[in-house]
Structures are given as C-alpha cells and as structure tokens.
Design an enzyme around this catalytic site. Structure first.
Site, PDB file in Angstrom:
ATOM      1  N   GLU A   1       3.718  -1.293  -7.009  1.00  0.00           N
ATOM      2  CA  GLU A   1       2.367  -1.728  -7.355  1.00  0.00           C
ATOM      3  C   GLU A   1       1.814  -0.901  -8.504  1.00  0.00           C
ATOM      4  OE1 GLU A   1      -0.348  -1.996  -4.001  1.00  0.00           O
ATOM      5  OE2 GLU A   1       1.250  -2.885  -2.817  1.00  0.00           O
TER       6      GLU A   1
ATOM      7  N   HIS B   1      -2.812  -6.731  -2.868  1.00  0.00           N
ATOM      8  CA  HIS B   1      -3.185  -5.669  -1.910  1.00  0.00           C
ATOM      9  C   HIS B   1      -4.629  -5.846  -1.421  1.00  0.00           C
ATOM     10  CE1 HIS B   1      -2.116  -1.337  -0.565  1.00  0.00           C
ATOM     11  NE2 HIS B   1      -3.080  -1.811   0.203  1.00  0.00           N
TER      12      HIS B   1
ATOM     13  N   ARG C   1       3.399  -1.876   3.458  1.00  0.00           N
ATOM     14  CA  ARG C   1       3.730  -1.232   2.194  1.00  0.00           C
ATOM     15  C   ARG C   1       4.984  -1.892   1.642  1.00  0.00           C
ATOM     16  NH1 ARG C   1      -0.626   0.466   2.253  1.00  0.00           N
ATOM     17  NH2 ARG C   1      -1.411   2.593   2.056  1.00  0.00           N
TER      18      ARG C   1
HETATM   19  C1  8YV Z   1      -6.588   0.671   1.337  1.00  0.00           C
HETATM   20  C2  8YV Z   1      -4.419   0.485   2.574  1.00  0.00           C
HETATM   21  O1  8YV Z   1      -7.515  -0.149   0.726  1.00  0.00           O
HETATM   22  O2  8YV Z   1      -5.636   1.866   4.035  1.00  0.00           O
HETATM   23  C3  8YV Z   1      -4.564   1.561   3.590  1.00  0.00           C
HETATM   24  O3  8YV Z   1      -3.521   2.126   3.980  1.00  0.00           O
HETATM   25  O4  8YV Z   1      -3.348   0.122   2.257  1.00  0.00           O
HETATM   26  C4  8YV Z   1      -5.545  -0.199   1.941  1.00  0.00           C
HETATM   27  O5  8YV Z   1      -6.042  -1.097   2.847  1.00  0.00           O
HETATM   28  C5  8YV Z   1      -6.037   1.615   0.327  1.00  0.00           C
HETATM   29  O6  8YV Z   1      -4.993   2.351   0.853  1.00  0.00           O
HETATM   30  C6  8YV Z   1      -7.104   2.549  -0.161  1.00  0.00           C
HETATM   31  O7  8YV Z   1      -6.607   3.827  -0.417  1.00  0.00           O
END
Ligand code: 8YV
Length: 327
Positions: A271, A289, A242
């Site tokens: 983002e 992402h 993140r």
């Molecule tokens: C997801 C992500 O695609 O799963 C996670 O924590 O960061 C991503 O890979 C995204 O969060 C979908 O909500």
C-alpha cells in the site's frame, strides 16, 4: 504539576480530537496531512515525549535508533501495529499502545459487505448500469453465486473475526475458523463455529475465506502460493486485515487463471501501490483500506489515543498497551 508532554501527531486527525489534544498536551499537529518520511519521523522521535503515528508511518529500528531520552510513548492511531518495530521499542523501554475494540464492528461490516458484494457482483452490476448496459431484466444476466448455505472460513478468530462470524451466521453461512487456539466453547456454540486446527484442511473445504488475523512475522504470507492452491476453484477470498498475510502475486496469478472465483480486497501488500494486474480483473472488488473508515469510528479511535496518552502522562499504565515500557 508535571509539565505537559510534547505530543507529535503524524497525520491530520478529526477536528474534535485535535482540539482536545491541544487542550490536554503540548501538541504538534500535522496540518499538511501527508505521511511523514523517515527524516521527519527521526526528527519527531528525537524531540517528542509522545508520538501518535498511523499505519502510514514506518517506525522501524532505524527511526527508533534516534529516539531521544524523552521519547516514552508511541500511542498508535489504529489497532494493527505491524508498522512499528515492537522489539526495538521494547528494548528502549518505550510503551506502545493501540486502539482495539472501537473499530471491530465497522471492520466486520466492511468484511461482510465484501462477502456479499463479490459473489453477488454488486459493483459489476452497478458499473454496468452506469455504462448504459442495462437493457431490461434477463433470466440469465448478472448471475452471481448464492451466499446463504455456503461455508465461510475465517482466519483469525479474535474480536473482528468473531464479529464477522456473527454477521455471516445471520446471513445463513456456516462458520468455520482457523486460529492459533480454539475460542471459548460458549463462543463456538453461539456461532455454531467449527474449529480447524489445520489451516490447509480448512482451505480445501471452504467457499469463502475471510482473513481477520493481525500481520506478524508468523502470519506473513500465511496464504502462500501453496496454500492458495488448496482452495477450490469456486472459492472467494476476502481480506480486510493486512495485505502481507496473502502472497499477493500468487493470488493475482490464481485470479487471472480463473483458479479461484474472485476476491474482495481492502488491503494490499505494498500500500498504497496496487498490483496493476488486479485492476484488469472484473471478479474482484478493490477498496482503498476503508475497513474502519467511519466518522464515528475515527472519533472513537482518537478518544482511545487521548485516554492512553493522558493515563500515561498521569504516571499510570495506559489501558491499551501492546508493549509495556517504562512508566
Ligand atoms: C486504521 C487499521 O485506520 O487499525 C488498523 O489496524 O488497519 C485501520 O483501520 C489504520 O491502521 C490507522 O493507523
């Protein structure tokens, strides 16, 4: 039999998942595939039994304050739940589930891709060729940094961190990690991993840093300006976790001044906004992402969501509970 729960989905999901969801539940899909705004989210939590959000939905206290009496489950499509106010959910007895495990290997692959691609200038070279700058091989052109034999410091040795470590070990990197606690000895042995209780001390000695921990209040700006200053000038930073875990402005300053060698970033602090100064740098690879973005992974994530909702609707504790609310 109990009536079918009303499930509101905030984003377009893979077709087979949407089809199955409509078979199982009274489902309202988001055909437009645009992130929901706060007003739409408030409407959704007022009426739904189950909400299926993604990272692009801010399910904060202000939204959850409007949760209707039927709103019992937030079945997140994704593993990270930092966009959901978990305390507010807990207080209202709302269960929160996520999709762990199924995106571990895909995210680790993307992390390893960045660990290789940034020091070896993969994108820079590909771009130069496209721009007609390849004038034949040269002993001194497009030289990058060697990968093997270098020290990789992993921040966060959970599922994804360990999957990154397995790959990196195979590429000849030595594995170091910082985590709230040491991982089991058998895992340390398998990975030949060195535990650093002090993140500061680890940072000062690594060639490449990979961020693989969740974003929580405790990890916000974990890589602060002060900590980034501890990195040696030849160090690279890779982040597929993140954006908020790194002080992005401080990172940009260090990259611009050449105080670190480069960065591979799949995630950003604000983002989808990306600091325009990052776009001016050629020692970075910036991705939108994409860490878990595989066709297979998205189906797997959707199936996890379906199982979590189905189990809950049948009156049982769903498998992937982050917050255990009322059943
Ligand atoms: C997801 C992500 O695609 O799963 C996670 O924590 O960061 C991503 O890979 C995204 O969060 C979908 O909500």
């Amino acid at each position: 039999p109990k009536k079918r729960p009303l499930v509101i989905v905030t984003r377009k999901l893979p077709d087979p998942i949407e089809t199955r969801m409509m078979e199982l539940f009274d489902t309202r899909l988001n055909i437009a595939d645009k992130p929901m705004g706060q007003a739409e989210l408030i409407d959704a939590v007022k009426t739904a039994d189950v909400l299926v959000p993604t990272i692009t939905d801010r399910i904060d206290g202000a939204v959850l304050a409007h949760a209707g009496p039927n709103m019992r489950l937030i079945a997140n499509f994704g593993t990270g739940v930092d966009h959901i106010d978990l305390a507010a959910a807990r207080q209202r007895g709302i269960t929160v589930t996520n999709t762990p495990g199924v995106l571990t290997e895909d995210t680790a692959d993307m992390t390893m891709a960045l660990i290789l691609a940034v020091p070896r200038r993969l994108v820079q070279g590909a771009q130069a060729l496209r721009e007609g700058k390849f004038e034949g091989w040269s002993p001194t052109w497009m030289l990058g940094q060697r990968i093997w034999g270098k020290r990789l410091g992993i921040i966060g040795m959970g599922r994804i961190g360990q999957a990154v470590a397995r790959r990196a070990k195979a590429f000849g990197l030595s594995i170091h990690y910082h985590n709230r606690k040491k991982v089991h000895e058998s895992i340390e042995q398998e990975l030949e991993a060195t535990y650093w209780e002090s993140l500061d001390q680890m940072l000062a000695r690594m060639d490449i840093i990979s961020v693989n921990c969740p974003h929580t209040p405790a990890t916000f700006h974990l890589l602060s300006a002060r900590r980034l200053d501890l990195l040696p000038p030849h160090a690279y930073v890779v982040n597929t976790a993140r954006g908020e875990i790194i002080d992005e402005n401080a990172l940009v300053r260090k990259l611009r001044k050449g105080e670190i060698a480069g960065a591979g970033l799949d995630v950003f602090e604000h983002e989808p906004a990306v600091n325009p100064k990052l776009l001016e740098l050629n020692n970075v690879i910036l991705l939108p992402h994409m860490g878990s973005a595989t066709l297979e992974g998205r189906i797997d994530m959707g199936e996890k969501v379906l199982i979590n909702i189905k189990t809950f609707a049948d009156g049982h504790a769903p498998p992937d509970r982050v917050i255990a609310g009322l059943l």
